[in-house]
Design a protein around this motif. Sequence first.
Motif, PDB file in Angstrom:
ATOM      1  N   UNK A 133      45.227  48.085  49.341  1.00 15.22           N
ATOM      2  CA  UNK A 133      46.076  48.273  48.158  1.00 15.22           C
ATOM      3  C   UNK A 133      47.453  48.771  48.566  1.00 15.22           C
ATOM      4  N   UNK A 160      47.774  49.105  41.624  1.00 15.81           N
ATOM      5  CA  UNK A 160      47.590  48.864  43.050  1.00 15.81           C
ATOM      6  C   UNK A 160      46.493  47.825  43.257  1.00 15.81           C
ATOM      7  N   UNK A 161      46.864  46.678  43.789  1.00 19.41           N
ATOM      8  CA  UNK A 161      45.857  45.671  44.147  1.00 19.41           C
ATOM      9  C   UNK A 161      46.167  45.170  45.552  1.00 19.41           C
ATOM     10  N   UNK A 162      45.145  44.723  46.263  1.00 14.72           N
ATOM     11  CA  UNK A 162      45.395  44.172  47.599  1.00 14.72           C
ATOM     12  C   UNK A 162      46.208  42.885  47.503  1.00 14.72           C
ATOM     13  N   UNK A 218      41.369  50.822  49.704  1.00 13.30           N
ATOM     14  CA  UNK A 218      42.587  51.628  49.482  1.00 13.30           C
ATOM     15  C   UNK A 218      43.699  51.294  50.479  1.00 13.30           C
TER      16      UNK A 218
END
Lengths: 156, 292
Positions: free
Chosen positions: B43, B2-4, B40
Motif C-alpha cells: 500500500x 491506500x491500495x497496492x 501494508x
Amino acid sequence: MQVTVTVNGVEYTKEIEGRLLLVHFLRDVLGLTGTHWGCDTSNCGTCVVWMDGEPVKSCTVLAAMAGGREVRTVEGLANGAELDPIQEGFRQCHGLQCGFCTPGMLMTCRHLLDKNPDPTEGEIREAISGQICRCTGYSSIVRSVRWAAVHEAASK
Amino acid sequence: MQVPAPFEYERATSVDQAIGLLERLGNSARLVAGGHSLLPMMKLRLANFEYLIDINDLHGELGYIRLGAGEVRIGAMTRHRELLESDALAEVFPIFRDAERVIADPIVRNRGTLGGSLCQADPSEDLSAVCTTLDASCVIRGPRNTERVVSMEEFHVGPYETAVADNEILTEIRIPVKPYASGSAYAKVERRAGDWAVVSAGAAIWLDAAGRIADARVGLAAVGPNTTGIPEISAALRGQEPAEALYELAGAIAARTCDPVTDTRGSADYKRHLADELTRRTLRTAVSRARS
C-alpha cells in the motif's frame, strides 16, 4: 479477475481487480456499508469481519483471498428485526457513542462470546485490544459484552 | 485510500505448484501468506510486484506443530494464533507463548504466519528473535523437490532480506530439543500494545543433572540489522551455576555487543539499557522454568 465470495450466506460472483481490498469489495462492490473503513493500516479494527469463522481486518485482506470462503459482516448479525444479543448489549449499555468502531467491535465480541460464553473483563479487553474506540474509554463496551453474556446464558 | 499498485493474483494449490509459479514468474512475483506485513508495504509502495501468489490454501500442507523426541517441527503456514494456543508447544518452549502474547493483536494473529514473519526479516520482528534464541533451522524447498536446511544466521542475509531465492519457499522451522532440563522466556518493551519492539530479548537455558548450565542462548530484536544471537553470552554461561551475577554479566555483554540506532522508538543508550535489563530478566525466568 473473477471472484466468488459468500457473504452472510449469499453467494456473489464479481469481476474485480486483484488489488481490491476486502473492505472495499464489501462496501463499494456489494454495497454492504455496515463494515466501516478506517485507518487502512490494520490498526483501528473498525473493518473487522469474519472469514471462514474467524475475525480478520478486511483492510489487510485482498478480496481475491476471500474467494471461495465465507464472510460474515455486521449485517449478518441480526435475525430480521431481532438484534443479536451482542447488538442489544451495546444498545442497553451505551457500548457506542459515535458508532464508528461499532461494526468491528460487534464482530470481534460476537466471536469472543461464541468461543468463551462467560468472559472476564480482562478477556474482553484482550479480545478488543486490536481495535480503537475514541468515545467510550472501552468501559461501556466491556459492560455491553457482559450484558450479552449474562442474557445469553439466561436464555439457554 | 491506500491500495497496492496493480498486480496479478494467483492462488497456489500445493507447495510444488507454488514453486512452479515462482520459477515461471521469477522476481516479479512474491508469495503472500497472512499478508499483514506485505500488504501494508505494498500500500505504501515500499514493495511492488507484478504477481502475488496467495499460499493460504497451503495451510493444510504447511500448518502444523509436530513434537518429536529430538526436534520440534513447525510448518511455515502455522498462524500466530496457533502458536499462541498450543499447550504442547508452550510446554516445551514457553518462549513462543511469551512472544505471541505481545505480537500485534488477536485479530492480526488470526492471519499472520510463522513463515511470513521470518521471511519479512524485519530486525524488530519477534519470532525471528525466538527462532534465533532456540537455534532453529529453516527448511527451504526449491524446484525439483530440492530441499536445503539453513541456520537462522544464514537465513537472515540482512534487513528484509533472506536466503530464500526467487524460486524457493520456506516450508518448515526445526528446533532442536536437547536432552537437558530446559527453560525459555521472552520479554519485549513496546511503546503501545501490539507495536514493534523498542527492544526485545529471548533467552533459553539447558541445565544438566547437576543443575549447571549445559547451554544458554540469548537472542535480541531491534538492536541491529538482524536478529542477533550472542555467542559470547553462551560461552560465558556454559558450565556455570545459574546465579544473579551471571545474569548481570550476560546483560552487560548484550548491552556492549548489540548495535542499536537512535530513532523514534528510543535512543541508542536507552536501547542498550533495555538489552541489558531484558537479557537479565529473560535468563532469570528461563532458569526458573528449567528448574520447575
